[in-house]
Design an enzyme around this catalytic site. Structure first.
Site, PDB file in Angstrom:
ATOM      1  CE1 TYR A  50      -4.091   0.212  -0.655  1.00  0.00           C
ATOM      2  CE2 TYR A  50      -4.503  -1.386   1.114  1.00  0.00           C
ATOM      3  CZ  TYR A  50      -4.822  -0.593  -0.064  1.00  0.00           C
ATOM      4  OH  TYR A  50      -5.482  -1.422  -0.429  1.00  0.00           O
ATOM      5  CD  GLU A  52      -4.449   4.238   0.176  1.00  0.00           C
ATOM      6  OE1 GLU A  52      -3.526   3.810   0.246  1.00  0.00           O
ATOM      7  OE2 GLU A  52      -5.355   4.154   0.294  1.00  0.00           O
ATOM      8  CG  ASP A 197      -8.040   9.523 -24.820  1.00  0.00           C
ATOM      9  OD1 ASP A 197      -7.328   8.682 -24.533  1.00  0.00           O
ATOM     10  OD2 ASP A 197      -9.336   9.019 -24.290  1.00  0.00           O
ATOM     11  CB  THR A 223      -4.679   2.708 -22.578  1.00  0.00           C
ATOM     12  OG1 THR A 223      -4.467   2.763 -23.466  1.00  0.00           O
ATOM     13  CG2 THR A 223      -5.891   2.845 -21.584  1.00  0.00           C
ATOM     14  CE  LYS A 226      -7.415   1.393 -25.953  1.00  0.00           C
ATOM     15  NZ  LYS A 226      -7.874   2.160 -25.096  1.00  0.00           N
ATOM     16  NE  ARG A 232      -6.233  -5.288 -19.566  1.00  0.00           N
ATOM     17  CZ  ARG A 232      -6.825  -4.376 -21.002  1.00  0.00           C
ATOM     18  NH1 ARG A 232      -7.474  -3.759 -20.827  1.00  0.00           N
ATOM     19  NH2 ARG A 232      -6.249  -5.250 -22.347  1.00  0.00           N
TER      20      ARG A 232
HETATM   21  N1  DSN Z   1     -11.703   0.009 -24.994  1.00  0.00           N
HETATM   22  C1  DSN Z   1     -10.848   0.541 -25.915  1.00  0.00           C
HETATM   23  C2  DSN Z   1     -11.154   0.107 -27.642  1.00  0.00           C
HETATM   24  O1  DSN Z   1     -11.074  -1.089 -27.694  1.00  0.00           O
HETATM   25  O2  DSN Z   1     -10.480   0.776 -27.849  1.00  0.00           O
HETATM   26  C3  DSN Z   1     -10.957   2.122 -25.412  1.00  0.00           C
HETATM   27  O3  DSN Z   1     -10.818   1.955 -23.802  1.00  0.00           O
END
Ligand code: DSN
Length: 414
Positions: A50, A52, A197, A223, A226, A232
């Site tokens: 932990y 925080e 984003d 994120t 990707k 993740r």
């Molecule tokens: N779920 C993602 C996508 O497939 O683009 C976006 O968060």
């Protein structure tokens, strides 16, 4: 006691997933294969702690190792995204990274402007079924009907008229280069904050094959799993002016304990993304996507906006007598995994749709190159043509399996 002995049922599910990854062609534009090093950090003892707060300012004792991991992740992210003044690596997901941006800059009911979901925006860009659309007064821009690309003049007109406090750029299903500089200027002219984003294209931005939003946005969210090919999770880059507000929106306003294991894995992924090998990977993504779009077009399929500049494309199936939902099932029946997706001005509802979204980050990670894109296109076209449960479909499924299995899966085989 290892997993196999402790819990053979879960061990079996994981082994079956590894087999699926080997035998299928994954064309989900938002997925990738994290490396073994990233997986190792994700599965480490840092999950136990932990912590925080932020490095040096924690609410728990014994945090020196997670402090070190988080500081390293932050430093590397700054190196990776040139001009980044401040980085927060704690958001657990892209949705939460966006939520924190709204929390940092808005009060409930404030106006925000983003791309509508059916034109490529994300749920968190103001969909009425998402917290964003419920808490804030979202107004939307769309793609130009003719060209199917962003009409920046129209974005500017709407912004001038409706005076949002935040303008959101960055999308989940947009295949063209985004002019972040123009978005920054539009936002500045109306006194709005520019929130970019870059979740889908972060790996391309890191490698310099897509222009960076960092110099043109007060807050950039992403994120990490990707095109960036990390664990993740998510991150945000802010200007110095927004750093304190953003950090306190993440903790204590939105999240509790950060995930030290995931943050360490983000640090590993940033290190990987700083390499020349990753830059080549990103260039290959763009080359493969473009080659695949050309091959599908040559086979008679219509690609929204006529092609792609990045890692994905949207195939408009309206002339092919098959819905997006049906195409998804047909493709999956032979081991090709892609998702149904709305196309701009789609007459079908979201559960049906008229398109499929196809992305190449995963197959590029497996080492497939432009010479393989003709084969992928052929397999996609055939999967839509053959009859369900026919022997032709069975032999196509075998072909997909043989083809896919000849490429290693990072994190599993290498
Ligand atoms: N779920 C993602 C996508 O497939 O683009 C976006 O968060």
């Amino acid at each position: 006691m290892n997993l196999q002995s402790r819990d053979p049922e879960i061990a079996k599910i994981i082994a079956t997933e590894e087999r699926r990854l080997r035998e299928e062609i994954v064309l989900i534009a938002s997925e990738n294969y994290a490396s073994r090093a990233v997986l190792e950090a994700t599965g480490s003892v840092l999950t136990n702690k932990y912590a925080e707060g932020y490095p040096g300012r924690r609410y728990y004792a014994g945090t020196e190792n997670v402090d070190a991991a988080e500081s390293l992740a932050t430093e590397r992210a700054k190196q990776l995204f040139e001009g980044a003044e401040h980085v927060n690596v704690q958001p657990h997901s892209g949705s939460q990274a966006n939520m924190a941006a709204y929390f940092a800059a808005l009060e409930p009911g404030d106006r925000v402007m983003g791309m509508s979901l059916d034109h490529g925006g994300h749920l968190t860009h103001g969909s009425p079924v998402n917290f964003s659309g419920r808490i804030y007064d979202f107004v939307h821009y769309q793609l130009d009907e003719e060209s199917e690309v962003i009409d920046y003049d129209a974005v500017e007109r709407i912004a001038q008229e409706l005076r949002p406090k935040i303008i959101v750029s960055g999308y989940s299903a947009y295949s063209r280069t985004i002019d972040f500089e123009r978005f920054g200027k539009i936002a500045e002219n109306v006194g709005a904050i520019h929130l970019a984003d870059m979740a889908h294209i972060a790996g391309l931005v890191a490698a310099g094959v897509h222009p960076s939003p960092v110099p043109h946005a007060e807050i950039v969210t992403s994120t990490t799993h990707k095109t960036l090919r990390g664990p993740r999770g998510a991150m945000a880059i802010t200007t110095n002016e927004w750093s304190r507000k953003y950090d306190s929106a993440v903790f204590p306003r939105m999240q509790g304990g950060p995930m030290g294991h995931t943050i360490a894995a983000k640090a590993v992924a940033y290190k990987e993304a700083l390499s020349d090998e990753f830059k080549e990977y990103a260039r290959n993504i763009v080359g493969n996507a473009s080659a695949l779009a050309e091959a599908l077009t040559a086979a008679g399929m219509r690609i929204v906006s006529g092609g792609t500049d990045n890692h994905l494309m949207l195939v408009d199936l309206r002339d092919m007598n098959v819905s997006g939902a049906e195409a998804e099932v047909k493709m999956r029946s032979v081991g090709i995994v892609a998702n149904k997706n709305m196309v701009p001005f789609d007459p079908n509802p979201p559960r049906v749709t008229s398109g499929v979204r196809i992305g190449v980050p995963s197959i590029t990670s497996r080492g497939m190159n432009i010479d393989d894109m003709g084969t992928i296109a052929e397999l996609i076209v055939e999967s839509l043509r053959v009859t369900e449960s026919s022997s032709e479909q069975q032999s196509l499924a075998q072909r997909v399996k043989d083809f896919a299995s000849s490429f290693p899966v990072p994190g599993v085989d290498s």
